[in-house]
Design an enzyme around this catalytic site. Structure first.
Site, PDB file in Angstrom:
ATOM      1  N   MET A 127     -71.882  43.356  32.589  1.00 53.69           N
ATOM      2  CA  MET A 127     -70.846  42.361  32.230  1.00 53.69           C
ATOM      3  C   MET A 127     -69.702  42.606  33.250  1.00 53.69           C
ATOM      4  O   MET A 127     -69.229  41.523  33.894  1.00 53.69           O
ATOM      5  CB  MET A 127     -70.332  42.733  30.822  1.00 53.69           C
ATOM      6  CG  MET A 127     -71.386  42.725  29.761  1.00 53.69           C
ATOM      7  SD  MET A 127     -70.332  43.197  28.161  1.00 53.69           S
ATOM      8  CE  MET A 127     -71.486  43.385  27.318  1.00 53.69           C
ATOM      9  N   THR A 128     -69.102  43.720  33.563  1.00 51.88           N
ATOM     10  CA  THR A 128     -68.075  43.944  34.300  1.00 51.88           C
ATOM     11  C   THR A 128     -68.189  43.580  35.851  1.00 51.88           C
ATOM     12  O   THR A 128     -69.051  44.010  36.407  1.00 51.88           O
ATOM     13  CB  THR A 128     -67.421  45.403  34.165  1.00 51.88           C
ATOM     14  OG1 THR A 128     -67.059  45.823  33.229  1.00 51.88           O
ATOM     15  CG2 THR A 128     -66.019  45.246  34.882  1.00 51.88           C
ATOM     16  N   GLU A 129     -67.074  42.823  36.387  1.00 53.12           N
ATOM     17  CA  GLU A 129     -67.032  42.343  37.825  1.00 53.12           C
ATOM     18  C   GLU A 129     -65.901  42.739  38.465  1.00 53.12           C
ATOM     19  O   GLU A 129     -64.935  43.287  37.943  1.00 53.12           O
ATOM     20  CB  GLU A 129     -67.233  40.919  37.855  1.00 53.12           C
ATOM     21  CG  GLU A 129     -68.460  40.128  37.263  1.00 53.12           C
ATOM     22  CD  GLU A 129     -68.433  38.579  37.402  1.00 53.12           C
ATOM     23  OE1 GLU A 129     -69.705  38.303  37.422  1.00 53.12           O
ATOM     24  OE2 GLU A 129     -67.502  37.930  37.919  1.00 53.12           O
ATOM     25  N   PRO A 130     -66.000  42.919  39.884  1.00 51.06           N
ATOM     26  CA  PRO A 130     -64.818  43.654  40.675  1.00 51.06           C
ATOM     27  C   PRO A 130     -63.649  42.846  40.256  1.00 51.06           C
ATOM     28  O   PRO A 130     -62.730  43.453  40.451  1.00 51.06           O
ATOM     29  CB  PRO A 130     -65.488  43.377  42.350  1.00 51.06           C
ATOM     30  CG  PRO A 130     -66.972  43.318  42.046  1.00 51.06           C
ATOM     31  CD  PRO A 130     -67.131  42.624  40.786  1.00 51.06           C
ATOM     32  N   SER A 134     -62.082  43.040  31.251  1.00 51.53           N
ATOM     33  CA  SER A 134     -62.201  42.536  29.968  1.00 51.53           C
ATOM     34  C   SER A 134     -62.306  40.924  29.744  1.00 51.53           C
ATOM     35  O   SER A 134     -62.647  40.790  28.648  1.00 51.53           O
ATOM     36  CB  SER A 134     -60.759  42.987  29.099  1.00 51.53           C
ATOM     37  OG  SER A 134     -60.803  44.595  29.459  1.00 51.53           O
ATOM     38  N   PHE A 158     -68.658  49.145  37.791  1.00 55.76           N
ATOM     39  CA  PHE A 158     -68.623  50.333  36.831  1.00 55.76           C
ATOM     40  C   PHE A 158     -69.765  50.050  36.001  1.00 55.76           C
ATOM     41  O   PHE A 158     -69.483  50.292  34.494  1.00 55.76           O
ATOM     42  CB  PHE A 158     -67.336  50.042  36.117  1.00 55.76           C
ATOM     43  CG  PHE A 158     -66.038  49.792  36.994  1.00 55.76           C
ATOM     44  CD1 PHE A 158     -65.870  50.611  38.134  1.00 55.76           C
ATOM     45  CD2 PHE A 158     -65.221  48.804  36.708  1.00 55.76           C
ATOM     46  CE1 PHE A 158     -64.947  50.468  38.863  1.00 55.76           C
ATOM     47  CE2 PHE A 158     -64.109  48.648  37.548  1.00 55.76           C
ATOM     48  CZ  PHE A 158     -63.634  49.408  38.618  1.00 55.76           C
ATOM     49  N   THR A 160     -72.503  51.604  33.977  1.00 57.73           N
ATOM     50  CA  THR A 160     -73.190  52.870  33.284  1.00 57.73           C
ATOM     51  C   THR A 160     -74.758  52.796  33.608  1.00 57.73           C
ATOM     52  O   THR A 160     -75.156  51.897  32.865  1.00 57.73           O
ATOM     53  CB  THR A 160     -72.581  53.307  32.054  1.00 57.73           C
ATOM     54  OG1 THR A 160     -71.273  53.174  31.953  1.00 57.73           O
ATOM     55  CG2 THR A 160     -73.220  54.787  31.552  1.00 57.73           C
ATOM     56  N   GLU A 244     -70.973  48.082  19.773  1.00 61.51           N
ATOM     57  CA  GLU A 244     -70.283  48.904  20.976  1.00 61.51           C
ATOM     58  C   GLU A 244     -69.251  49.631  20.659  1.00 61.51           C
ATOM     59  O   GLU A 244     -69.029  50.670  20.776  1.00 61.51           O
ATOM     60  CB  GLU A 244     -70.340  47.813  22.127  1.00 61.51           C
ATOM     61  CG  GLU A 244     -69.928  48.669  23.540  1.00 61.51           C
ATOM     62  CD  GLU A 244     -69.860  48.081  24.659  1.00 61.51           C
ATOM     63  OE1 GLU A 244     -69.448  48.246  25.828  1.00 61.51           O
ATOM     64  OE2 GLU A 244     -70.362  46.988  24.751  1.00 61.51           O
TER      65      GLU A 244
END
Length: 381
Positions: A127-130, A134, A158, A160, A244
């Site tokens: 999901m997370t981008e540079p 959030s 990031f 995991t 989650e």
């Protein structure tokens, strides 16, 4: 205080999980730290122990349980040994599992779930981008339809399990004009041309967990590997973030409780000025405060777990559990380091690693500030 949410069957799984950890994890922790990842044999052993597919239907090789508490009792035991390993298994077995069980076609289930359960196929979710974490609705990775395929471009960070994952659930924008309603999920597999990974990220804590950057350059993903409905990716993610976040709360609380238990034993044995460090009034009062804080937090988290098991946990209550448990964990572990004194700052002591590992829990799964924003909105503010 005696907890009442677990049955004898749950406790039997706890014992199985402990045995797995003592045999396959505890003796190899330094090796995992050095590698900054979990080896494939770890995942295969976790699969043999039945820990990866507790809630996957038995027709696909899983445990077939619809009881959410089986997952939480295993998660507690893993978190007591290592917050890092808890995050790796949690992403696979608790976070990714609902997407693959609830949103996939029978063909996709047959393709992915048997390996998911056995540990032959390790998963991650991207999901997370540079450019942002959030704010999922603002993601920039795109997927453009081209015949029976989608052409994927962008990057994630990031992530995991990202370095070694065989299957990554990727959120991409498929319609720039529709905002949050223009996001779709895709299953991206290792070996797809254009899918590459950056370095293993050098983190302050959670050293054992494999965390990486992912890059997508004209990756052709067949529409047959689209997960869920086109344009419903944001909704699919929001619906599953409750699990989650309550899962994060379970792990946060178990991890903090274990390190506090070890700290209490330490201050009983460590002496200064001819008496146990724990017998000094200040330290005695401090430990009393910490234990009470853990017990009260555990009571709330247990109620959230039960509510989620009934399908009744609200997003604001999950946010409360996530941010509060993360804050409590960080506060408790900081005090534990202080009680150890100089030894608490040494990497050879578990309390030091635990302290570092805990810090990220106030950031991931939605930062604590975002959690408070969600709670405030629910209060009409």
């Amino acid at each position: 205080m005696r907890r009442t949410l677990y049955s004898e069957e749950h406790e039997a799984l706890r014992a199985t999980t402990r045995e797995f950890l003592q045999r396959h994890v505890v003796p190899r922790m330094d090796e995992f730290v050095e590698a900054r990842a979990l080896p494939r044999e770890f995942w295969l052993e976790a699969g043999k122990a039945g820990l990866l597919g507790l809630h996957v239907p038995d027709e696909w090789g899983g445990g077939g349980s619809e009881d959410y508490l089986f997952g939480t009792v295993a998660a507690e035991e893993i978190a007591r040994v290592s917050a890092s390993i808890s995050s790796c298994i949690g992403i696979h077995a608790s976070v990714c599992a609902p997407y693959l069980v609830e949103l996939t076609t029978d063909e996709q289930k047959a393709r992915w779930l048997p390996g998911f359960v056995s540990g032959e196929l390790v998963t991650a979710i991207a999901m997370t981008e540079p450019s942002g974490g959030s704010d999922l609705a603002a993601l920039k990775t795109t997927a453009v339809r081209d015949g029976d395929d989608w052409v994927l471009n962008g990057s994630k960070t990031f992530i995991t399990n990202g370095y070694g994952a065989d299957l990554v659930i990727v959120a991409a924008r498929t319609d720039a004009s529709r905002g949050a309603k223009g996001i779709t999920l895709f299953g991206v597999e290792t070996g797809m041309p254009g899918f590459t990974r950056g370095r293993k990220l050098d983190k302050v804590g959670q050293t054992e967990s494999d965390t990486a950057e992912l890059f997508f350059t004209d990756v052709r993903v067949p529409d047959a590997l689209r997960i869920g409905e086109e344009g419903m990716g944001f909704i699919h993610m929001m619906e599953r973030l409750v699990q989650e976040r309550v899962g994060a709360a379970v792990s946060n609380t178990a991890h903090a409780a274990q390190i506090l238990d070890e700290t209490i034993e330490y201050v009983k044995q460590r002496t200064a000025f001819g008496q146990a460090v724990g017998s000094f009034q200040h330290n005695k009062f401090k430990v009393a405060e910490l234990q009470t804080t853990i017990d009260v937090t555990q009571a709330f988290v247990d109620q959230c777990v039960l509510a989620h098991a009934r399908g009744e946990l609200s997003a604001p209550d999950a946010a409360k559990a996530k941010w509060w448990s993360a804050q409590v964990q960080n506060d408790v572990l900081d005090e534990c380091v202080q009680l150890y004194g100089g030894y608490g700052y040494m990497n050879e002591y578990r309390v030091a690693r635990a302290w570092r590992d805990a810090r990220v829990t106030k950031i991931w799964a939605g930062s604590n500030e975002i959690m408070k924003e969600l709670i405030g909105r629910d209060l009409g503010l």
